[in-house]
Design an enzyme around this catalytic site. Structure first.
Site, PDB file in Angstrom:
ATOM      1  N   ASP A   1      -1.518  -6.095  12.058  1.00  0.00           N
ATOM      2  CA  ASP A   1      -1.131  -6.025  10.806  1.00  0.00           C
ATOM      3  C   ASP A   1       0.207  -6.537  11.070  1.00  0.00           C
ATOM      4  O   ASP A   1       1.268  -6.033  11.451  1.00  0.00           O
ATOM      5  CB  ASP A   1      -1.020  -4.343  10.842  1.00  0.00           C
ATOM      6  CG  ASP A   1      -0.699  -4.009   9.598  1.00  0.00           C
ATOM      7  OD1 ASP A   1      -0.089  -5.014   8.785  1.00  0.00           O
ATOM      8  OD2 ASP A   1      -0.887  -2.886   8.949  1.00  0.00           O
TER       9      ASP A   1
ATOM     10  N   ARG B   1       6.544  10.925   4.417  1.00  0.00           N
ATOM     11  CA  ARG B   1       5.898  10.595   5.498  1.00  0.00           C
ATOM     12  C   ARG B   1       5.433  11.520   6.517  1.00  0.00           C
ATOM     13  O   ARG B   1       6.259  11.518   7.474  1.00  0.00           O
ATOM     14  CB  ARG B   1       6.382   9.130   6.244  1.00  0.00           C
ATOM     15  CG  ARG B   1       6.435   8.065   5.226  1.00  0.00           C
ATOM     16  CD  ARG B   1       5.289   7.247   5.241  1.00  0.00           C
ATOM     17  NE  ARG B   1       4.122   7.506   4.502  1.00  0.00           N
ATOM     18  CZ  ARG B   1       3.517   6.282   3.725  1.00  0.00           C
ATOM     19  NH1 ARG B   1       3.828   5.250   4.145  1.00  0.00           N
ATOM     20  NH2 ARG B   1       2.421   6.904   2.896  1.00  0.00           N
TER      21      ARG B   1
ATOM     22  N   TYR C   1      -9.952 -21.970 -11.444  1.00  0.00           N
ATOM     23  CA  TYR C   1     -10.645 -20.932 -11.005  1.00  0.00           C
ATOM     24  C   TYR C   1     -10.906 -21.306  -9.262  1.00  0.00           C
ATOM     25  O   TYR C   1     -10.763 -20.352  -8.222  1.00  0.00           O
ATOM     26  CB  TYR C   1     -12.077 -20.767 -11.538  1.00  0.00           C
ATOM     27  CG  TYR C   1     -12.742 -19.515 -11.081  1.00  0.00           C
ATOM     28  CD1 TYR C   1     -12.494 -18.411 -11.689  1.00  0.00           C
ATOM     29  CD2 TYR C   1     -13.584 -19.551 -10.008  1.00  0.00           C
ATOM     30  CE1 TYR C   1     -13.234 -17.231 -11.048  1.00  0.00           C
ATOM     31  CE2 TYR C   1     -14.349 -18.587  -9.271  1.00  0.00           C
ATOM     32  CZ  TYR C   1     -14.106 -17.339  -9.953  1.00  0.00           C
ATOM     33  OH  TYR C   1     -14.783 -16.133  -9.646  1.00  0.00           O
TER      34      TYR C   1
ATOM     35  N   PHE D   1      -1.351  11.517  -0.602  1.00  0.00           N
ATOM     36  CA  PHE D   1      -0.102  11.584  -0.926  1.00  0.00           C
ATOM     37  C   PHE D   1       0.479  10.690  -2.277  1.00  0.00           C
ATOM     38  O   PHE D   1       1.407  11.151  -2.705  1.00  0.00           O
ATOM     39  CB  PHE D   1       0.685  10.817   0.226  1.00  0.00           C
ATOM     40  CG  PHE D   1       0.448   9.324   0.576  1.00  0.00           C
ATOM     41  CD1 PHE D   1      -0.609   9.223   1.346  1.00  0.00           C
ATOM     42  CD2 PHE D   1       1.253   8.326   0.051  1.00  0.00           C
ATOM     43  CE1 PHE D   1      -1.048   7.971   1.479  1.00  0.00           C
ATOM     44  CE2 PHE D   1       0.614   7.068   0.378  1.00  0.00           C
ATOM     45  CZ  PHE D   1      -0.488   6.825   1.163  1.00  0.00           C
TER      46      PHE D   1
ATOM     47  N   LYS E   1       5.808  -7.433   1.518  1.00  0.00           N
ATOM     48  CA  LYS E   1       6.880  -6.794   2.422  1.00  0.00           C
ATOM     49  C   LYS E   1       7.561  -8.260   2.967  1.00  0.00           C
ATOM     50  O   LYS E   1       8.200  -8.855   2.143  1.00  0.00           O
ATOM     51  CB  LYS E   1       6.361  -5.972   3.691  1.00  0.00           C
ATOM     52  CG  LYS E   1       6.230  -4.402   3.184  1.00  0.00           C
ATOM     53  CD  LYS E   1       4.655  -4.636   2.753  1.00  0.00           C
ATOM     54  CE  LYS E   1       3.878  -3.071   2.660  1.00  0.00           C
ATOM     55  NZ  LYS E   1       2.818  -2.920   1.959  1.00  0.00           N
TER      56      LYS E   1
ATOM     57  N   PHE F   1      -1.809   3.743  10.039  1.00  0.00           N
ATOM     58  CA  PHE F   1      -1.050   3.453   9.027  1.00  0.00           C
ATOM     59  C   PHE F   1      -2.352   3.915   7.718  1.00  0.00           C
ATOM     60  O   PHE F   1      -3.575   3.939   8.006  1.00  0.00           O
ATOM     61  CB  PHE F   1      -0.854   2.044   8.287  1.00  0.00           C
ATOM     62  CG  PHE F   1      -0.207   2.001   7.073  1.00  0.00           C
ATOM     63  CD1 PHE F   1       1.071   2.561   7.023  1.00  0.00           C
ATOM     64  CD2 PHE F   1      -0.796   1.598   6.076  1.00  0.00           C
ATOM     65  CE1 PHE F   1       1.668   2.453   5.620  1.00  0.00           C
ATOM     66  CE2 PHE F   1      -0.293   1.658   4.715  1.00  0.00           C
ATOM     67  CZ  PHE F   1       0.901   2.146   4.506  1.00  0.00           C
ATOM     68  N   THR F   2      -1.846   4.519   6.840  1.00  0.00           N
ATOM     69  CA  THR F   2      -2.709   5.220   5.515  1.00  0.00           C
ATOM     70  C   THR F   2      -3.821   4.386   5.345  1.00  0.00           C
ATOM     71  O   THR F   2      -5.271   4.811   5.499  1.00  0.00           O
ATOM     72  CB  THR F   2      -1.901   5.556   4.405  1.00  0.00           C
ATOM     73  OG1 THR F   2      -1.304   4.463   4.045  1.00  0.00           O
ATOM     74  CG2 THR F   2      -1.237   6.685   4.800  1.00  0.00           C
TER      75      THR F   2
HETATM   76  N1  F0G Z   1       0.031  -2.206   6.646  1.00  0.00           N
HETATM   77  C1  F0G Z   1       1.181  -1.642   6.711  1.00  0.00           C
HETATM   78  C2  F0G Z   1       1.977  -1.417   7.929  1.00  0.00           C
HETATM   79  C3  F0G Z   1       1.762  -1.222   5.290  1.00  0.00           C
HETATM   80  O1  F0G Z   1       3.024  -0.746   5.496  1.00  0.00           O
HETATM   81  C4  F0G Z   1       1.169  -1.431   4.215  1.00  0.00           C
HETATM   82  C5  F0G Z   1       1.475  -1.110   3.036  1.00  0.00           C
HETATM   83  C6  F0G Z   1      -0.339  -1.940   4.317  1.00  0.00           C
HETATM   84  C7  F0G Z   1      -0.701  -2.242   5.559  1.00  0.00           C
HETATM   85  C8  F0G Z   1      -1.261  -2.037   3.187  1.00  0.00           C
HETATM   86  O2  F0G Z   1      -0.834  -3.105   2.227  1.00  0.00           O
HETATM   87  O3  F0G Z   1       0.102  -2.202   0.202  1.00  0.00           O
HETATM   88  O4  F0G Z   1      -0.466  -4.444   0.177  1.00  0.00           O
HETATM   89  O5  F0G Z   1      -2.412  -2.915   0.302  1.00  0.00           O
HETATM   90  N2  F0G Z   1       2.474  -0.346   2.785  1.00  0.00           N
HETATM   91  C9  F0G Z   1       3.135   0.069   1.805  1.00  0.00           C
HETATM   92  C10 F0G Z   1       4.232   1.228   1.957  1.00  0.00           C
HETATM   93  C11 F0G Z   1       2.315   0.815   0.609  1.00  0.00           C
HETATM   94  O6  F0G Z   1       4.993   1.648   1.320  1.00  0.00           O
HETATM   95  O7  F0G Z   1       4.489   1.351   3.087  1.00  0.00           O
HETATM   96  P1  F0G Z   1      -0.951  -3.148   0.745  1.00  0.00           P
END
Ligand code: F0G
Length: 461
Positions: free
Chosen positions: A220, A387, A77, A453, A263, A129-130
């Site tokens: 990021d 997108r 843990y 989305f 990624k 970014f979303t």
């Molecule tokens: N920042 C960027 C630039 C991303 O592309 C993503 C995730 C995140 C933050 C968030 O990270 O998914 O680990 O919580 N991108 C994925 C995509 C979901 O399909 O582009 P996460």
């Protein structure tokens, strides 16, 4: 500026040891599947997909070393060996002082936003970014896009379309005062712009400006090694520097970072928050206990942290990155030869089709990228994603954002597909392009409140 395409092959620096068999489907089966999924490729079952280009997130093939690392998981843990291994990797390859693991990138975004953002703050960034923007908004902040204008034009060939417009930042500081801007969020590479890189020169200028005003830079760093590849290729003075050295230099110009290790870092799950400020670290290591788990595991198993530590080292190899982006460029060049309108220059993690130019007879309110993504799936079982206006969502007042870019993303998982798969993708998209005039728009029948989305549903008009 160096020439972008090299004639030398990008062939993979690995061979295949295990394969995953895929189910082949018919057009009729795929029509039913996408209708059942409400024309949203996120709602398809993956077993109904042939080539999955939905995302490059968590979809990479791990190396034998990473799989072996899973067996070394120390599932304690607290204070697991693998945590310390990961901490060492973050220090060694990225140079940050403190690291807190999180279950994935958005876990780190949540904690960082809650700590650094106060109600009414402004957070400038190189395109939204979303998940990142949503966490900034939920913490009481307002995101402001300060990317260069070229980024919004899919045909503009600027080599660093991820760059920040320094004048836009200066104006924001003048208008709101530096106290209202806790940090600038800098993405490497910029996902929503088509995987476009930021240059070192631009980052250095931003550093100078923000240091003068006491504003932090938070990276990021989700695709930082891919960004480093473009700097090596295109920026004067970097051709002889290794990806590893460039990555470390990028990080050295920032105060901390959020990372989705799904990624660049070649793992199926994981992320972290890295920071140089001790006070922020202490607050974050306390807060992570509330949202993720103890600060030495942050929602991950020991084995996940081990695979991540190994993946970080593999991700900064020059050979790996040459093949990784080489494959993306191979696909992009073939699509260009076929006359398909794509975002240029070709970005790091995928090819982005310009749905506005592909389907000029549809209005943005008819969701051209959403329907194009569905049509490609019906044609060949290749899964892509929208997108555009659906991803952009609504602002705090509930109004739709109308992004300039209305794109279909063909995201390439790392080390997963072959050159022949790339050829199949091109043939399919060519076929859809030849029949594009018959494609009709969509209307939204279900809209979830957050990050719509992922789960929205549609019907053909
Ligand atoms: N920042 C960027 C630039 C991303 O592309 C993503 C995730 C995140 C933050 C968030 O990270 O998914 O680990 O919580 N991108 C994925 C995509 C979901 O399909 O582009 P996460």
């Amino acid at each position: 500026m160096k020439k972008e395409t090299k004639k030398r092959s990008w062939a993979e620096p690995y061979k295949i040891k295990m394969v995953e068999l895929l189910k082949m489907t018919t057009v009729a089966q795929r029509k039913k599947a996408i209708t059942d999924a409400g024309y949203n490729t996120f709602l398809l079952k993956s077993e109904d997909v042939y080539i999955d280009l939905l995302t490059d997130s968590g979809t990479s093939a791990m190396s034998d070393q990473q799989w072996a690392g899973l067996m070394l998981g120390d599932e304690a843990y607290a204070g697991s060996k693998n945590f310390y291994h990961l901490d060492d990797a973050v220090k060694k390859y990225y140079g940050y002082k403190y690291m807190i693991p999180t279950h994935q990138g958005r876990g780190a975004e949540n904690i960082l936003s809650k700590i650094l953002i106060k109600d009414g703050d402004i957070i400038p960034g190189n395109m939204y970014f979303t998940t990142t923007r949503l966490h900034q908004e939920l913490a009481g902040g307002t995101f402001v896009d300060v990317i260069i204008d070229e980024a919004h034009d899919s045909t503009n060939l600027h080599p660093f379309k991820g760059n920040i417009d320094i004048t836009k930042v200066e104006k924001l500081i003048k208008k709101h005062g530096a106290k209202k801007i806790p940090y600038i969020c800098v993405a490497t590479t910029v996902n929503m712009a088509g995987g476009q890189p930021i240059s070192m020169e631009n980052l250095k200028s931003l550093r100078k400006l923000t240091q003068a005003h006491g504003i932090k830079i938070i990276l990021d760093m989700t695709r930082v090694a891919e960004n480093a590849f473009f700097i090596q290729e295109r920026e004067t003075g970097y051709a002889k520097k290794s990806i590893a050295a460039i990555v470390k230099e990028i990080c050295s110009l920032t105060d901390g970072a959020t990372m989705s290790a799904k990624k660049d870092a070649l793992v199926n799950i994981g992320g972290f928050l890295a920071i140089n400020d001790k006070d922020v670290y202490e607050e974050a290591s306390n807060m992570v206990v509330v949202y993720e788990g103890l600060h030495t595991y942050g929602g991950l198993a020991g084995r996940d942290m081990e695979a991540m530590a190994i993946g970080i080292a593999e991700s900064v190899s020059d050979e790996h990155m040459k093949a990784r982006i080489g494959q993306v460029i191979y696909l992009g060049e073939k699509l260009k030869e076929a006359g398909i309108p794509i975002v240029e220059p070709i970005g790091g993690h995928g090819i982005f089709i310009d749905a506005k130019r592909f389907l000029p007879h549809l209005k943005q309110e008819q969701f051209p990228a959403q329907v194009l993504s569905a049509e490609i799936y019906i044609d060949s079982g290749v899964r892509t994603m929208e997108r555009g206006i659906v991803s952009a969502g609504r602002n705090a007042k509930g109004e739709n954002y109308h992004p300039e870019l209305e794109l279909v993303r063909l995201t390439i998982p790392r080390r997963v597909y072959t050159q022949a798969h790339m050829d199949v993708i091109v043939e399919s998209i060519e076929n859809v392009y030849n029949n594009r005039k018959k494609i009709k728009g969509l209307k939204m029948t279900y809209e979830p409140k957050y990050l719509r989305f992922f789960q929205a549903r549609f019907k053909t008009i």
